[in-house]
Design an enzyme around this catalytic site. Structure first.
Site, short mmCIF file in Angstrom:
data_model
loop_
_atom_site.label_atom_id
_atom_site.label_comp_id
_atom_site.label_asym_id
_atom_site.label_seq_id
_atom_site.Cartn_x
_atom_site.Cartn_y
_atom_site.Cartn_z
N ASP A 271 31.56 27.90 -77.82
CA ASP A 271 31.42 26.58 -77.20
C ASP A 271 31.92 25.52 -78.16
OD1 ASP A 271 30.62 24.28 -75.89
OD2 ASP A 271 28.50 24.51 -76.46
N ASN B 76 32.56 22.19 -77.43
CA ASN B 76 32.11 20.80 -77.25
C ASN B 76 30.60 20.62 -77.20
OD1 ASN B 76 31.55 21.83 -74.78
ND2 ASN B 76 32.66 20.28 -73.59
N ASP C 161 28.19 21.72 -75.17
CA ASP C 161 27.38 21.63 -73.95
C ASP C 161 26.66 22.95 -73.64
OD1 ASP C 161 29.43 23.22 -73.09
OD2 ASP C 161 29.97 22.00 -71.34
N ASP D 51 34.07 27.73 -73.81
CA ASP D 51 35.17 27.03 -73.14
C ASP D 51 36.52 27.46 -73.70
OD1 ASP D 51 35.15 25.57 -75.62
OD2 ASP D 51 33.52 24.35 -74.77
N ASP E 182 42.06 36.98 -64.70
CA ASP E 182 41.40 37.69 -63.62
C ASP E 182 41.94 37.17 -62.30
OD1 ASP E 182 39.21 39.32 -62.47
OD2 ASP E 182 38.30 39.02 -64.43
N ASP F 58 40.47 42.06 -59.57
CA ASP F 58 39.09 42.40 -59.24
C ASP F 58 39.00 43.25 -57.98
OD1 ASP F 58 36.30 41.79 -60.01
OD2 ASP F 58 36.20 40.90 -58.01
N GLU G 129 41.26 46.73 -61.09
CA GLU G 129 39.91 47.27 -61.24
C GLU G 129 39.57 48.01 -59.96
OE1 GLU G 129 35.23 46.03 -61.64
OE2 GLU G 129 36.56 45.16 -60.15
N HIS H 151 31.82 43.17 -68.79
CA HIS H 151 30.80 42.19 -68.38
C HIS H 151 29.89 42.69 -67.26
CE1 HIS H 151 34.00 41.96 -65.55
NE2 HIS H 151 33.27 41.23 -64.75
N ASP H 152 30.16 43.87 -66.72
CA ASP H 152 29.34 44.42 -65.63
C ASP H 152 28.42 45.54 -66.10
OD1 ASP H 152 30.56 42.80 -63.74
OD2 ASP H 152 32.12 44.28 -63.30
#
Ligand code: TEU
Ligand code: CA
Length: 579
Positions: free
Chosen positions: A27, A29, A31, A35, A104, A205, A262, A335-336
């Protein structure tokens, strides 16, 4: 130095990929959300690591029903990630370092907040009326018994149209109607637009689910009540190959871009067709069979114990099965899935040993490897202990459905702590500062439970360390063509906990020997393996994750070795060493 010449054809075949879940990477910035500027500031690190290409999870505008996999505008970047200035700067920085960027492409479905959907809902006779899969209900219920991957019926009723729309995933992800040529044209426009922006390819995907059996039959198989229903009618559907061939000719003619699909549920036979080297529908297929090793009859939430020899058998089946026919995409984490270290290794006592064992197994297979952010430092599962910390729709649905049925909360949480996708979505651990250096703000999802213990900083200081070994193995893979493209030949070890295979070329071969377990292992005396070693003693090691070793007689916990064998004459005529 990168191995990849600019614009060379089929650069992806020799590339090592690194997958970035941008929300959780860095990150810039403050928040609390990772990013694009954050990714750009870490390109030097990725270059130092030696990876050649990045796959970025979705960054398009999205209401985040499924964290970006529900796209509401394919031509805009979600402002939390930055804008096109930041995007272009990242792309430029990567290209300057001869690295590639793959995005993606999520076009099996869109968000229900996409203007196409709103228009389809409100104006059935209008231009988008037929963009989604609308069906009449049957006897005041849904059109059929198909079940979403995220639990519950795959159909959602809309009173505006007095019809149901199909969603194979969350209710906020409506499946596009690929039967409609206007939908396909829109997809090709999106692809072309991003190629013009300069990207180097797409990871597509659930691309093997775009064609549905348009009779929408019930799935009459006897299945575990929590299993996904309907898959025979939308996985590898009737027109899939037609659509992919059309996509190749309409949107994928540029020789320098790659299309990696995928394909959950794809078998060796399916992949031999889908990424066939001659047919070239897809350049490579990400398949899930290894990820299903610990799934029971009820699917991912029905956890079963797996045995080390099953892992070896799966790798063997795929490496041998695709040989000469299709190009493999290899990975242990994404990520799954839970973190591979916590799933297939030992994230406590043997964190270093088992993480490097997985590194070697990943990078010694032929095909294109994908390293998932954090894997290279040996990050374990996030392992959140409260349901409130889980932000994944799949996890939350599972929790809701099972607790409502009366399953004890402790059991539900135990399953979630092992299997939830959020295990692998906790922020990247950079250093020992608060929030492991990921953000100066409050992270969007909590830091993993062991964030203070494992980081790039601590791994860079140690030698050996998981990170140093990843870097060494990535470099070795660049030097050794046989690691990338050698012919895979399984070798019998006489011990189910020891996995061995050769990577063969015409003149020489490498031998990979891996202890898949946390106990020391001896190799059987009458095995295939012993014949490799009998003539003239043990061959030279080119890699070992242990500094002191008794291999090949005995392998320490998760010990992993690569030997260089001298080639025999019988291999001279063997020209099939290129995959
Ligand atoms: O995943 C497809 C998929 O079928 C699974 O990996 C699935 O997410 C998992 O088994 C849930 O139980 C892709 C994306 O990688 C995933 O993040 C998305 O949620 C999904 O498609 C829908 O776009
Ligand atoms: Ca941010």
């Amino acid at each position: 130095m990168s191995l990849i010449a600019p614009r060379s054809q089929e650069w992806w075949k020799d590339a090592t990929f690194y997958q970035i879940y941008p929300r959780s990477f860095f990150d810039a910035n403050g928040d609390g959300i990772g990013d694009l500027e954050g990714v750009r500031s870490k390109v030097d690190y990725l270059h130092w690591l030696g990876v050649d290409a990045i796959w970025l999870n979705p960054i398009y505008a999205s209401p985040n029903a499924d964290w970006g996999y529900d796209v509401s505008d394919y031509y805009h970047i979600d402002p939390v990630f930055g804008g096109f200035d930041e995007f272009d700067a990242l792309l430029q920085e990567l290209h300057r370092k001869e690295m590639r960027l793959v995005m993606d492409l999520v076009v099996n479905h869109t968000s229900t907040e996409h203007p196409w959907f709103t228009s389809s809902l409100e104006d059935p006779a209008g231009p988008c009326g037929d963009f989604y899969i609308w069906q009449q209900g049957v006897e005041s219920g849904p059109p059929n018994n198909w079940h979403s991957f995220f639990g519950g019926s795959a159909w959602e009723f809309k009173k505006e149209r007095e019809e149901y729309y199909l969603h194979l995933f969350a209710a906020g992800q409506a499946d596009l109607n690929w039967e409609n040529p206007a939908v396909r044209q829109e997809v090709y426009n999106v692809m072309e637009w991003w190629f013009r922006r300069g990207i180097d390819g797409f990871r597509m995907d659930v691309i093997n689910m775009i064609s549905k059996d348009s009779r929408f039959p019930n799935d009459s198989r006897i299945l575990d009540p929590i299993a996904t229903r309907g898959t025979p009618y939308f996985v590898n559907g009737p027109k899939l190959h037609d659509y992919l061939r059309e996509m190749r000719s309409e949107a994928l003619q540029r020789p320098e871009v790659t299309a990696i699909g995928e394909c959950p549920g794809a078998t060796v036979e399916d992949v031999r067709m889908l990424s066939n080297l001659d047919r070239r529908e897809l350049d490579a297929v990400i398949q899930m069979e290894l990820m299903e090793l610990d799934h029971g009859a009820g699917g991912k939430w029905d956890i079963r114990r797996w045995r080390p020899e099953e892992l070896a058998a799966k790798i063997t089946e795929w490496q041998s099965g695709l040989q000469g026919a299709a190009w493999p995409a290899n990975f242990f984490s994404n990520h799954d899935q839970p973190r591979a270290l916590s799933r297939f290794g030992d994230d406590t006592t043997y964190r270093y040993e088992s993480a490097t064992m997985l590194a070697l197994l990943l990078l010694a297979q032929s095909g294109t490897p994908f390293i998932y952010y954090g894997e290279e430092v040996g990050m374990p599962n996030a392992d959140y202990d409260e349901i409130g910390h889980y932000l994944d729709v799949d996890t939350r649905n599972y929790y809701g459905l099972r607790t409502m049925e009366g399953k004890p909360e402790s059991q539900v949480m135990e399953t979630i702590r092992y299997m939830s996708r959020d295990n692998a979505r906790s922020p990247m651990q950079w250093d020992r500062s608060p929030n492991a250096g990921f953000t100066r703000g409050t992270p969007w999802i909590p830091m993993g439970r062991r964030a203070r213990e494992v980081s790039v900083e601590s791994e860079q200081e140690r030698e050996p360390s998981v990170l140093q070994e990843y870097r060494r193995l990535i470099a070795l893979r660049k030097e050794e063509r046989l690691l990338r493209r050698g012919r895979f030949v399984p070798v019998e070890t006489g011990n189910p906990s020891l996995f061995a295979f050769e990577k063969r070329g015409d003149e020489s071969a490498l031998l990979v020997l891996v202890n898949l377990t946390a106990s020391p292992q001896n190799s059987g005396s009458n095995s295939d393996l012993q014949t490799r070693f009998s003539a003239g003693g043990a061959p030279p090691e080119i890699y070992n994750n242990y500094r002191e070793s008794e291999a090949p007689e005995s392998l320490a916990p998760f010990e992993s070795v690569i030997y260089r064998l001298a080639g025999g004459r019988e291999e001279r005529n063997d020209l099939s060493n290129t995959f």
